[in-house]
Write a protein that holds these residues in place. Structure first.
Motif, PDB file in Angstrom:
ATOM      1  N   MET A 102      36.569  21.687  84.769  1.00  0.00           N
ATOM      2  CA  MET A 102      35.704  20.564  85.124  1.00  0.00           C
ATOM      3  C   MET A 102      35.710  20.410  86.645  1.00  0.00           C
ATOM      4  N   THR A 103      34.547  20.053  87.196  1.00  0.00           N
ATOM      5  CA  THR A 103      34.483  19.835  88.640  1.00  0.00           C
ATOM      6  C   THR A 103      33.393  18.821  88.976  1.00  0.00           C
ATOM      7  N   VAL A 104      33.570  18.162  90.104  1.00  0.00           N
ATOM      8  CA  VAL A 104      32.525  17.275  90.616  1.00  0.00           C
ATOM      9  C   VAL A 104      32.165  17.740  92.029  1.00  0.00           C
ATOM     10  N   ILE A 105      30.889  17.622  92.364  1.00  0.00           N
ATOM     11  CA  ILE A 105      30.386  18.074  93.666  1.00  0.00           C
ATOM     12  C   ILE A 105      29.337  17.072  94.151  1.00  0.00           C
ATOM     13  N   ASP A 106      29.365  16.766  95.448  1.00  0.00           N
ATOM     14  CA  ASP A 106      28.245  16.069  96.084  1.00  0.00           C
ATOM     15  C   ASP A 106      28.208  16.511  97.539  1.00  0.00           C
ATOM     16  N   VAL A 107      27.219  17.326  97.861  1.00  0.00           N
ATOM     17  CA  VAL A 107      27.137  17.862  99.230  1.00  0.00           C
ATOM     18  C   VAL A 107      26.172  17.046 100.100  1.00  0.00           C
ATOM     19  N   SER A 108      25.704  15.895  99.599  1.00  0.00           N
ATOM     20  CA  SER A 108      24.740  15.134 100.414  1.00  0.00           C
ATOM     21  C   SER A 108      25.399  14.495 101.625  1.00  0.00           C
ATOM     22  N   GLU A 109      24.556  14.091 102.566  1.00  0.00           N
ATOM     23  CA  GLU A 109      25.036  13.455 103.792  1.00  0.00           C
ATOM     24  C   GLU A 109      25.735  12.138 103.442  1.00  0.00           C
ATOM     25  N   LYS A 110      26.613  11.735 104.348  1.00  0.00           N
ATOM     26  CA  LYS A 110      27.462  10.566 104.108  1.00  0.00           C
ATOM     27  C   LYS A 110      26.685   9.341 103.610  1.00  0.00           C
ATOM     28  N   ALA A 111      25.573   9.030 104.272  1.00  0.00           N
ATOM     29  CA  ALA A 111      24.811   7.821 103.944  1.00  0.00           C
ATOM     30  C   ALA A 111      24.275   7.859 102.516  1.00  0.00           C
ATOM     31  N   GLU A 112      24.008   9.073 102.034  1.00  0.00           N
ATOM     32  CA  GLU A 112      23.402   9.199 100.700  1.00  0.00           C
ATOM     33  C   GLU A 112      24.435   9.266  99.586  1.00  0.00           C
ATOM     34  N   ARG A 113      25.717   9.356  99.974  1.00  0.00           N
ATOM     35  CA  ARG A 113      26.750   9.493  98.941  1.00  0.00           C
ATOM     36  C   ARG A 113      26.904   8.217  98.116  1.00  0.00           C
ATOM     37  N   LYS A 114      26.534   7.081  98.757  1.00  0.00           N
ATOM     38  CA  LYS A 114      26.697   5.788  98.077  1.00  0.00           C
ATOM     39  C   LYS A 114      25.892   5.709  96.786  1.00  0.00           C
ATOM     40  N   ASN A 115      24.660   6.250  96.803  1.00  0.00           N
ATOM     41  CA  ASN A 115      23.816   6.123  95.602  1.00  0.00           C
ATOM     42  C   ASN A 115      24.075   7.237  94.581  1.00  0.00           C
ATOM     43  N   LYS A 116      24.951   8.175  94.942  1.00  0.00           N
ATOM     44  CA  LYS A 116      25.396   9.232  94.020  1.00  0.00           C
ATOM     45  C   LYS A 116      24.252  10.096  93.490  1.00  0.00           C
ATOM     46  N   LYS A 117      23.134  10.129  94.208  1.00  0.00           N
ATOM     47  CA  LYS A 117      21.992  10.923  93.736  1.00  0.00           C
ATOM     48  C   LYS A 117      22.303  12.413  93.730  1.00  0.00           C
ATOM     49  N   GLY A 118      23.154  12.829  94.667  1.00  0.00           N
ATOM     50  CA  GLY A 118      23.473  14.253  94.751  1.00  0.00           C
ATOM     51  C   GLY A 118      24.670  14.660  93.906  1.00  0.00           C
ATOM     52  N   LEU A 119      25.145  13.741  93.087  1.00  0.00           N
ATOM     53  CA  LEU A 119      26.370  14.012  92.320  1.00  0.00           C
ATOM     54  C   LEU A 119      26.130  14.992  91.172  1.00  0.00           C
ATOM     55  N   LEU A 120      26.991  15.998  91.112  1.00  0.00           N
ATOM     56  CA  LEU A 120      27.018  16.915  89.964  1.00  0.00           C
ATOM     57  C   LEU A 120      28.364  16.756  89.282  1.00  0.00           C
ATOM     58  N   GLN A 121      28.353  16.507  88.007  1.00  0.00           N
ATOM     59  CA  GLN A 121      29.583  16.455  87.206  1.00  0.00           C
ATOM     60  C   GLN A 121      29.490  17.603  86.208  1.00  0.00           C
ATOM     61  N   MET A 122      30.292  18.634  86.440  1.00  0.00           N
ATOM     62  CA  MET A 122      30.130  19.883  85.690  1.00  0.00           C
ATOM     63  C   MET A 122      31.329  20.152  84.796  1.00  0.00           C
ATOM     64  N   ILE A 123      31.048  20.390  83.538  1.00  0.00           N
ATOM     65  CA  ILE A 123      32.076  20.774  82.580  1.00  0.00           C
ATOM     66  C   ILE A 123      31.769  22.209  82.147  1.00  0.00           C
ATOM     67  N   ASN A 124      32.782  23.059  82.138  1.00  0.00           N
ATOM     68  CA  ASN A 124      32.638  24.484  81.808  1.00  0.00           C
ATOM     69  C   ASN A 124      31.547  25.182  82.630  1.00  0.00           C
ATOM     70  N   PRO A 125      31.544  25.005  83.955  1.00  0.00           N
ATOM     71  CA  PRO A 125      30.501  25.668  84.766  1.00  0.00           C
ATOM     72  C   PRO A 125      30.676  27.185  84.750  1.00  0.00           C
ATOM     73  N   ARG A 126      29.561  27.869  84.768  1.00  0.00           N
ATOM     74  CA  ARG A 126      29.584  29.334  84.689  1.00  0.00           C
ATOM     75  C   ARG A 126      28.387  29.870  85.474  1.00  0.00           C
ATOM     76  N   LEU A 127      28.620  30.892  86.293  1.00  0.00           N
ATOM     77  CA  LEU A 127      27.524  31.473  87.059  1.00  0.00           C
ATOM     78  C   LEU A 127      26.738  32.431  86.180  1.00  0.00           C
ATOM     79  N   LEU A 128      25.419  32.233  86.156  1.00  0.00           N
ATOM     80  CA  LEU A 128      24.552  33.163  85.422  1.00  0.00           C
ATOM     81  C   LEU A 128      24.102  34.272  86.345  1.00  0.00           C
TER      82      LEU A 128
END
Ligand code: NI
Length: 177
Positions: free
Chosen positions: A59-85
């Motif tokens: 499991m992993t969480v990622i948000d690469v958005s700019e600091k100001a945009e982190r508050k609204n969590k729009k860029g948030l990815l919550q990934m379970i069992n991620p796998r590269l295709l």
């Protein structure tokens, strides 16, 4: 929700291949919510994998958005069992890691990736990523495979880093009265 302690190098959980999540239970959803809060609570964290909070699960969480945009969590990815295709192209980037404070390592990564995963509701998702997001996804999947950015360094450099980290932790402990 809770802010969790981040496990630091050279804890063994960081070098273990994490187990797949078979069933997305309320406990799993709570853990990923806590990981999200923990990532946002750090000044520089753009990603956090479950082994970094002591859970050997994919499991992993990622948000690469700019600091100001982190508050609204729009860029948030919550990934379970991620796998590269797929992963194509080459890119070089100096990466840091919350489990390796103060360390930067230039890593060779793929420039473009397609990644499949389950979200906390158990829905299958696929994301096409490029740029820094593609790099972050590869960094986090490496965590789930027990790989760290320090692994490719020489034993001497690893040892030097470890001494530096221990000293920094001692200094911090002294300051935190
Ligand atoms: Ni990391």
């Amino acid at each position: 929700m809770a802010i969790l302690d981040i496990v630091l190098y050279p804890a063994s959980v960081l070098h273990k291949k994490a187990d797949p999540v078979d069933t997305i239970t309320d406990d799993i959803r709570r853990l990923i919510a806590d990981m999200t809060e923990t990532m946002y609570a750090t000044p520089t964290g753009v990603g956090l994998a479950a082994p970094q909070v002591g859970h050997s699960k994919r499991m992993t969480v990622i948000d690469v958005s700019e600091k100001a945009e982190r508050k609204n969590k729009k860029g948030l990815l919550q990934m379970i069992n991620p796998r590269l295709l797929s992963a194509t192209g080459e890119v070089e980037y100096e990466e840091g890691c919350l489990s390796l404070p103060g360390l930067g390592v230039v890593m060779q990564r793929k420039a473009d990736v397609v990644c499949t995963y389950q979200d906390p509701q158990g829905r299958e998702q696929t994301i096409t990523a490029t740029g820094f997001l593609a790099i972050a996804i590869q960094h986090e999947i490496d965590h789930l495979d027990g790989k760290l950015i320090i692994d490719g360094l020489s034993d001497l450099k690893k040892d030097m880093y470890l001494q530096k980290l221990k000293k920094a932790l001692r200094d911090n402990a002294r300051k935190a009265i």
